[in-house]
Design a protein around this motif. Structure first.
Motif, PDB file in Angstrom:
ATOM      1  N   UNK A   1      -9.972 -54.636 -63.333  1.00  0.00           N
ATOM      2  CA  UNK A   1      -9.458 -53.762 -62.067  1.00  0.00           C
ATOM      3  C   UNK A   1      -9.972 -52.217 -62.369  1.00  0.00           C
ATOM      4  N   UNK A   2     -10.136 -51.567 -61.443  1.00  0.00           N
ATOM      5  CA  UNK A   2     -10.292 -51.979 -59.665  1.00  0.00           C
ATOM      6  C   UNK A   2     -11.445 -53.000 -59.679  1.00  0.00           C
ATOM      7  N   UNK A   3     -11.378 -53.681 -58.590  1.00  0.00           N
ATOM      8  CA  UNK A   3     -12.449 -54.721 -58.340  1.00  0.00           C
ATOM      9  C   UNK A   3     -13.526 -54.122 -57.267  1.00  0.00           C
ATOM     10  N   UNK A   4     -14.577 -54.751 -57.051  1.00  0.00           N
ATOM     11  CA  UNK A   4     -15.294 -54.174 -56.019  1.00  0.00           C
ATOM     12  C   UNK A   4     -14.741 -53.963 -54.638  1.00  0.00           C
ATOM     13  N   UNK A   5     -13.458 -54.502 -54.515  1.00  0.00           N
ATOM     14  CA  UNK A   5     -12.996 -54.741 -53.109  1.00  0.00           C
ATOM     15  C   UNK A   5     -11.483 -53.960 -53.010  1.00  0.00           C
ATOM     16  N   UNK A   6     -10.895 -53.961 -54.224  1.00  0.00           N
ATOM     17  CA  UNK A   6      -9.716 -53.480 -54.329  1.00  0.00           C
ATOM     18  C   UNK A   6      -9.607 -52.242 -55.320  1.00  0.00           C
ATOM     19  N   UNK A   7      -9.041 -51.061 -55.036  1.00  0.00           N
ATOM     20  CA  UNK A   7      -8.893 -49.871 -55.725  1.00  0.00           C
ATOM     21  C   UNK A   7      -7.488 -50.054 -56.335  1.00  0.00           C
ATOM     22  N   UNK A   8      -6.626 -50.648 -56.415  1.00  0.00           N
ATOM     23  CA  UNK A   8      -5.163 -50.843 -56.731  1.00  0.00           C
ATOM     24  C   UNK A   8      -5.178 -50.753 -58.309  1.00  0.00           C
ATOM     25  N   UNK A   9      -4.175 -50.087 -58.778  1.00  0.00           N
ATOM     26  CA  UNK A   9      -3.733 -50.227 -60.347  1.00  0.00           C
ATOM     27  C   UNK A   9      -3.192 -51.481 -60.572  1.00  0.00           C
ATOM     28  N   UNK A  10      -3.148 -51.767 -61.980  1.00  0.00           N
ATOM     29  CA  UNK A  10      -2.289 -52.843 -62.429  1.00  0.00           C
ATOM     30  C   UNK A  10      -0.737 -52.578 -62.001  1.00  0.00           C
ATOM     31  N   UNK A  11      -0.144 -53.483 -61.633  1.00  0.00           N
ATOM     32  CA  UNK A  11       1.162 -53.466 -61.365  1.00  0.00           C
ATOM     33  C   UNK A  11       1.486 -52.766 -59.770  1.00  0.00           C
ATOM     34  N   UNK A  12       0.310 -52.509 -59.187  1.00  0.00           N
ATOM     35  CA  UNK A  12       0.546 -52.075 -57.687  1.00  0.00           C
ATOM     36  C   UNK A  12       0.849 -53.144 -56.666  1.00  0.00           C
ATOM     37  N   UNK A  13       0.521 -54.343 -57.021  1.00  0.00           N
ATOM     38  CA  UNK A  13       0.989 -55.325 -56.037  1.00  0.00           C
ATOM     39  C   UNK A  13       2.032 -55.937 -56.423  1.00  0.00           C
ATOM     40  N   UNK A  14       2.897 -56.690 -55.594  1.00  0.00           N
ATOM     41  CA  UNK A  14       4.059 -57.588 -55.816  1.00  0.00           C
ATOM     42  C   UNK A  14       3.523 -58.813 -56.263  1.00  0.00           C
ATOM     43  N   UNK A  15       4.497 -59.868 -56.843  1.00  0.00           N
ATOM     44  CA  UNK A  15       4.187 -61.361 -56.961  1.00  0.00           C
ATOM     45  C   UNK A  15       3.768 -62.088 -55.665  1.00  0.00           C
ATOM     46  N   UNK A  16       4.339 -61.584 -54.705  1.00  0.00           N
ATOM     47  CA  UNK A  16       4.091 -62.227 -53.255  1.00  0.00           C
ATOM     48  C   UNK A  16       3.281 -61.057 -52.457  1.00  0.00           C
ATOM     49  N   UNK A  17       2.201 -61.561 -51.949  1.00  0.00           N
ATOM     50  CA  UNK A  17       1.339 -60.559 -50.935  1.00  0.00           C
ATOM     51  C   UNK A  17       1.277 -61.524 -49.810  1.00  0.00           C
ATOM     52  N   UNK A  18       1.749 -60.889 -48.515  1.00  0.00           N
ATOM     53  CA  UNK A  18       1.723 -61.249 -47.329  1.00  0.00           C
ATOM     54  C   UNK A  18       0.328 -60.688 -46.541  1.00  0.00           C
ATOM     55  N   UNK A  19      -0.474 -61.702 -46.069  1.00  0.00           N
ATOM     56  CA  UNK A  19      -1.950 -61.372 -45.703  1.00  0.00           C
ATOM     57  C   UNK A  19      -2.034 -61.808 -44.340  1.00  0.00           C
ATOM     58  N   UNK A  20      -2.121 -60.803 -43.443  1.00  0.00           N
ATOM     59  CA  UNK A  20      -2.627 -60.885 -42.283  1.00  0.00           C
ATOM     60  C   UNK A  20      -4.226 -60.813 -42.222  1.00  0.00           C
ATOM     61  N   UNK A  21      -4.935 -61.230 -40.926  1.00  0.00           N
ATOM     62  CA  UNK A  21      -6.106 -61.144 -40.945  1.00  0.00           C
ATOM     63  C   UNK A  21      -6.474 -59.524 -40.540  1.00  0.00           C
ATOM     64  N   UNK A  22      -5.569 -58.913 -39.662  1.00  0.00           N
ATOM     65  CA  UNK A  22      -5.972 -57.670 -39.250  1.00  0.00           C
ATOM     66  C   UNK A  22      -5.224 -56.565 -39.996  1.00  0.00           C
ATOM     67  N   UNK A  23      -6.090 -55.491 -40.564  1.00  0.00           N
ATOM     68  CA  UNK A  23      -5.540 -54.577 -41.161  1.00  0.00           C
ATOM     69  C   UNK A  23      -4.368 -53.632 -40.351  1.00  0.00           C
ATOM     70  N   UNK A  24      -4.476 -53.611 -39.084  1.00  0.00           N
ATOM     71  CA  UNK A  24      -3.551 -52.881 -38.111  1.00  0.00           C
ATOM     72  C   UNK A  24      -2.146 -53.712 -38.203  1.00  0.00           C
ATOM     73  N   UNK A  25      -2.219 -55.102 -38.359  1.00  0.00           N
ATOM     74  CA  UNK A  25      -1.021 -55.898 -38.643  1.00  0.00           C
ATOM     75  C   UNK A  25      -0.595 -55.494 -39.790  1.00  0.00           C
ATOM     76  N   UNK A  26      -1.196 -55.527 -41.021  1.00  0.00           N
ATOM     77  CA  UNK A  26      -0.533 -55.058 -42.376  1.00  0.00           C
ATOM     78  C   UNK A  26       0.284 -53.727 -42.406  1.00  0.00           C
ATOM     79  N   UNK A  27      -0.477 -52.721 -41.578  1.00  0.00           N
ATOM     80  CA  UNK A  27       0.072 -51.614 -41.419  1.00  0.00           C
ATOM     81  C   UNK A  27       1.443 -51.638 -40.701  1.00  0.00           C
ATOM     82  N   UNK A  28       1.322 -52.474 -39.561  1.00  0.00           N
ATOM     83  CA  UNK A  28       2.621 -52.662 -38.686  1.00  0.00           C
ATOM     84  C   UNK A  28       3.707 -53.285 -39.745  1.00  0.00           C
TER      85      UNK A  28
END
Length: 235
Positions: free
Chosen positions: A3-30
Motif C-alpha cells: 500500500x498504497x495500491x494502484x487504486x487506493x491511496x489510504x494508509x495502513x489502519x485508515x479503513x475499518x474492519x467493515x466497509x460499506x460499499x455502494x456503487x455510486x461515489x455520491x452515495x458513499x459521500x451521502x
C-alpha cells in the motif's frame, strides 16, 4: 504489491474492519455525511471516494465500488488483501424480477448467479456457486425484522455483465427463482471466498422489470435509507 495500491491511496489502519460499499461515489459521500460521526476522506483516487468515521461508537468505513464486476473485483481484492478489511457489505440497487418485490423493498443476496466469466480465473473444474456470509445475512435479517415498515426478501441475485441486454434474456432467470438483477454481488462473493473474508449484498429495488416502475438517479443516491441503516447496524 503493498500500500498504497494502484487504486487506493489510504494508509495502513485508515479503513475499518467493515466497509460499506455502494456503487455510486455520491452515495458513499451521502452515507458518510449523513450517518457517520467525524467522517474522514481516506481515498480520493479516481473519484472513488472512501470515508472512515464512527457509527454508534463503532469504526465504520464506506467506499464506492464503481459499476460492474471488474470494478468491485478490484476494490474488494485490495481492501481484503492489503487493508486488512474483514467484511464488505454492498449497499446497491437492483431491478426486481419477482412480482412480490416492489420498488424500495430490500433484497438480501443469499447467492449470486452470473452471466460473467469472472470466475474462470480460478480454473475450477465446474460451475462455482457464489454465496454470502451466513453470519452477516443472519444479522441483516434480524435487523430488518426489528425495524418498522421494511419489506424484504432473501434469495438469489443475478449479477449481470450487461445493463443493456440485447438478448432481452434477463427474465429467463426468474423462472429459476432469481429475485433481482444487479451487477456486482457475484464478483464480491467470489473474492471474499478466495480471501477467506465475509461479504453480503443488500440491495434496494430501484426499478422493476415486472411492472416497468423506476426511481430517479437522485432517489437512488440519497433516499434508500432502510438499506443503509441495516448495513450500518450490522457493521
Amino acid at each position: 504489491m503493498g500500500i498504497p495500491t494502484p487504486h487506493i491511496s489510504a494508509k495502513t489502519g485508515d479503513f475499518a474492519k467493515t466497509v460499506l460499499m455502494p456503487g455510486d461515489p455520491l452515495r458513499a459521500k451521502f452515507v458518510a455525511e449523513t450517518y457517520l460521526e467525524d467522517p474522514v476522506l481516506v481515498n480520493p483516487v479516481r473519484g472513488i471516494n472512501g470515508y472512515t468515521g464512527t457509527y454508534q461508537g463503532k469504526k465504520v468505513s464506506v467506499m464506492a465500488s464503481g459499476m460492474g464486476m471488474p470494478s468491485i473485483g478490484i476494490y474488494s481484492y485490495e481492501l481484503f488483501n492489503y487493508y486488512d478489511v474483514d467484511n464488505i457489505i454492498r449497499i446497491g440497487t437492483a431491478g426486481s424480477m419477482h412480482p412480490d418485490l416492489k420498488i424500495r423493498d430490500v433484497a438480501f443476496g443469499m447467492g449470486a448467479c452470473t452471466n460473467s466469466s469472472f470466475g474462470s480465473q480460478f480454473e475450477l473444474p465446474g460451475t462455482y456457486a457464489p454465496i454470502c456470509s451466513f453470519e452477516l445475512l443472519k444479522k441483516a435479517v434480524e435487523t430488518a425484522e426489528a425495524m418498522e415498515d421494511v419489506n424484504y426478501k432473501v434469495g438469489n441475485f443475478l449479477s449481470s455483465d450487461t445493463f443493456y441486454d440485447d438478448s432481452m434474456g434477463t427474465m429467463k432467470w426468474a423462472k429459476m427463482g432469481v429475485l433481482c438483477v444487479e451487477m456486482e454481488a457475484a464478483a464480491l462473493y467470489m473474492t471474499a471466498a478466495r480471501t477467506g473474508k465475509n461479504a453480503l449484498a443488500i440491495c434496494t429495488i430501484s426499478d422493476s422489470i415486472v411492472t416497468g416502475e423506476a426511481t430517479t438517479a437522485q432517489e437512488r443516491q440519497t433516499s434508500f435509507h432502510n438499506m443503509m441503516k441495516i448495513a450500518l447496524e450490522i457493521a
